[in-house]
Design a protein around this motif. Sequence first.
Motif, short mmCIF file in Angstrom:
data_model
loop_
_atom_site.label_atom_id
_atom_site.label_comp_id
_atom_site.label_asym_id
_atom_site.label_seq_id
_atom_site.Cartn_x
_atom_site.Cartn_y
_atom_site.Cartn_z
N LEU A 96 10.95 7.90 -0.06
CA LEU A 96 12.29 8.24 -0.52
C LEU A 96 13.28 7.70 0.49
CD1 LEU A 96 14.00 9.81 -2.61
CD2 LEU A 96 13.81 11.79 -1.09
N ASP A 97 14.27 6.93 0.01
CA ASP A 97 15.34 6.41 0.86
C ASP A 97 16.61 7.17 0.55
OD1 ASP A 97 13.67 4.49 1.92
OD2 ASP A 97 14.27 2.95 0.51
N LEU A 98 17.28 7.63 1.60
CA LEU A 98 18.54 8.36 1.45
C LEU A 98 19.62 7.58 2.20
CD1 LEU A 98 17.12 11.90 2.18
CD2 LEU A 98 17.63 10.91 -0.06
N ASN A 99 20.69 7.24 1.49
CA ASN A 99 21.80 6.49 2.08
C ASN A 99 23.04 7.37 2.13
OD1 ASN A 99 20.72 3.76 2.45
ND2 ASN A 99 20.42 3.84 0.24
N PHE A 100 23.55 7.54 3.33
CA PHE A 100 24.78 8.28 3.53
C PHE A 100 25.82 7.32 4.09
CE2 PHE A 100 21.23 11.27 4.05
CZ PHE A 100 21.51 12.13 3.00
N LYS A 101 26.99 7.81 4.37
CA LYS A 101 28.07 6.94 4.80
C LYS A 101 27.71 6.11 6.04
CE LYS A 101 32.97 6.95 5.79
NZ LYS A 101 34.18 7.75 5.92
N LYS A 102 27.11 6.74 7.06
CA LYS A 102 26.78 6.03 8.29
C LYS A 102 25.29 6.10 8.63
CE LYS A 102 31.22 6.68 10.52
NZ LYS A 102 31.90 7.08 11.74
N THR A 103 24.49 6.65 7.75
CA THR A 103 23.08 6.88 8.07
C THR A 103 22.19 6.49 6.90
OG1 THR A 103 23.72 8.73 9.49
CG2 THR A 103 21.42 8.64 8.81
N TRP A 104 21.04 5.87 7.21
CA TRP A 104 20.01 5.55 6.23
C TRP A 104 18.71 6.19 6.72
CZ3 TRP A 104 15.55 2.43 6.99
CH2 TRP A 104 14.84 2.16 5.83
N ILE A 105 18.06 6.95 5.84
CA ILE A 105 16.82 7.64 6.18
C ILE A 105 15.74 7.20 5.19
CG2 ILE A 105 15.66 9.87 6.40
CD1 ILE A 105 18.46 11.09 6.92
N HIS A 106 14.59 6.84 5.72
CA HIS A 106 13.42 6.47 4.91
C HIS A 106 12.30 7.44 5.25
CE1 HIS A 106 10.55 3.76 2.91
NE2 HIS A 106 9.74 4.06 3.92
N ILE A 107 11.83 8.18 4.25
CA ILE A 107 10.77 9.17 4.45
C ILE A 107 9.59 8.79 3.55
CG2 ILE A 107 10.13 11.60 4.30
CD1 ILE A 107 13.22 12.16 4.38
N GLY A 108 8.47 8.50 4.17
CA GLY A 108 7.31 8.14 3.39
C GLY A 108 6.02 8.52 4.10
N ILE A 109 4.97 8.55 3.34
CA ILE A 109 3.64 8.76 3.88
C ILE A 109 2.70 7.85 3.10
CG2 ILE A 109 3.08 10.72 2.40
CD1 ILE A 109 1.58 11.84 4.93
N SER A 110 1.76 7.26 3.79
CA SER A 110 0.87 6.31 3.14
C SER A 110 -0.58 6.76 3.28
CB SER A 110 1.01 4.92 3.77
OG SER A 110 2.29 4.42 3.57
N PRO A 111 -1.11 7.42 2.26
CA PRO A 111 -2.56 7.68 2.31
C PRO A 111 -3.30 6.36 2.20
CG PRO A 111 -1.50 8.91 0.52
CD PRO A 111 -0.50 7.97 1.08
N ALA A 112 -4.27 6.16 3.08
CA ALA A 112 -5.06 4.93 3.09
C ALA A 112 -6.53 5.30 3.00
CB ALA A 112 -4.81 4.13 4.36
N PHE A 113 -7.24 4.56 2.18
CA PHE A 113 -8.66 4.81 1.96
C PHE A 113 -9.42 3.59 2.45
CE2 PHE A 113 -5.99 6.73 -1.23
CZ PHE A 113 -6.29 8.08 -1.07
N GLY A 114 -10.20 3.78 3.52
CA GLY A 114 -10.83 2.66 4.18
C GLY A 114 -12.33 2.63 4.05
N LYS A 115 -12.91 1.84 4.91
CA LYS A 115 -14.35 1.65 4.94
C LYS A 115 -15.06 2.97 5.25
CE LYS A 115 -17.68 -1.26 7.19
NZ LYS A 115 -18.00 -2.07 8.28
N ASN A 116 -16.26 3.13 4.73
CA ASN A 116 -17.08 4.33 4.92
C ASN A 116 -16.41 5.59 4.40
OD1 ASN A 116 -19.06 2.75 6.19
ND2 ASN A 116 -18.06 2.98 8.17
N ASN A 117 -15.61 5.47 3.35
CA ASN A 117 -14.93 6.59 2.70
C ASN A 117 -14.03 7.38 3.64
OD1 ASN A 117 -16.09 6.09 0.15
ND2 ASN A 117 -17.97 7.12 0.80
N LEU A 118 -13.46 6.73 4.64
CA LEU A 118 -12.53 7.39 5.54
C LEU A 118 -11.13 7.38 4.92
CD1 LEU A 118 -13.66 6.01 9.01
CD2 LEU A 118 -14.01 8.30 8.09
N THR A 119 -10.43 8.48 5.05
CA THR A 119 -9.07 8.61 4.54
C THR A 119 -8.12 8.85 5.71
OG1 THR A 119 -9.90 9.56 2.48
CG2 THR A 119 -7.58 9.91 2.96
N TYR A 120 -7.01 8.15 5.68
CA TYR A 120 -6.00 8.27 6.73
C TYR A 120 -4.66 8.62 6.07
CZ TYR A 120 -9.47 5.26 8.97
OH TYR A 120 -10.63 4.71 9.45
#
Length: 170
Positions: A96-120
Motif C-alpha cells: 500500500l502506497d500513501l501519498n501526503f503533501k510532503k510524505t510518501w509511505i510504502h508499506i508492504g510484506i513479501s511472503p517468499a516460498f523457497g527451496k526445501n519448502n522454506l517460507t520467508y
Amino acid sequence: YGKNALRQAFTGGRVVVGVENLKKNKWNIDYHPEISFGMYNDRFSGKERSFTFNIPAKMKLDEQSTFSLGISGNLTQFQNSSATYGNNLLKINPALDLNFKKTWIHIGISPAFGKNNLTYFLPDLNLKSRVLNNQLLLVLGWKGEIVQNTFEALSTKNPFMDNVYLPRQT
C-alpha cells in the motif's frame, strides 16, 4: 594438468518478453508483466535452465493511496555430471502506497516460498519525507530479498568455482 583440462568457458543466453498497458483501463489498473527464459552452460557439463516471471499490478484507490500486488518467481534447474538440483523461488508482493503533501509511505510484506519448502516473510517498507521547509529529503527503507545463489550468479562472481555444488538460498 594441461591448460585445456583446466580452462573454463561459459555460454548462455536469455530471452525476455513483457507487456505494459499504455492507456488506463476501466478498472484503473496498471500492469507490466514480464517472462524470461534463460540457459547457462559451462565447459564441464554444468547446465542451468531458468524460467522467471514477474506479474505486478497497481490500482489507484483514491488521490492519496495506491494498492499494488505482484507475483514473481524464478524456476531454476541445474544439472552437472553427477546430479540435478532444483532451485525455485516464488514471491507474492502486496503493498500500500500513501501519498501526503510532503510524505510518501510504502508499506508492504513479501511472503517468499523457497527451496526445501522454506517460507520467508520479507519486509518492504519505505518512507520519503520533505523536511526543513522542503530543503531536505528524508529517505528511510527496509527491503528484504532472497539471494537464490544460482550457478550463473555464483560463477559470474567466481569463474574458478567447480560446478559440483549444492545451491543454497540466502
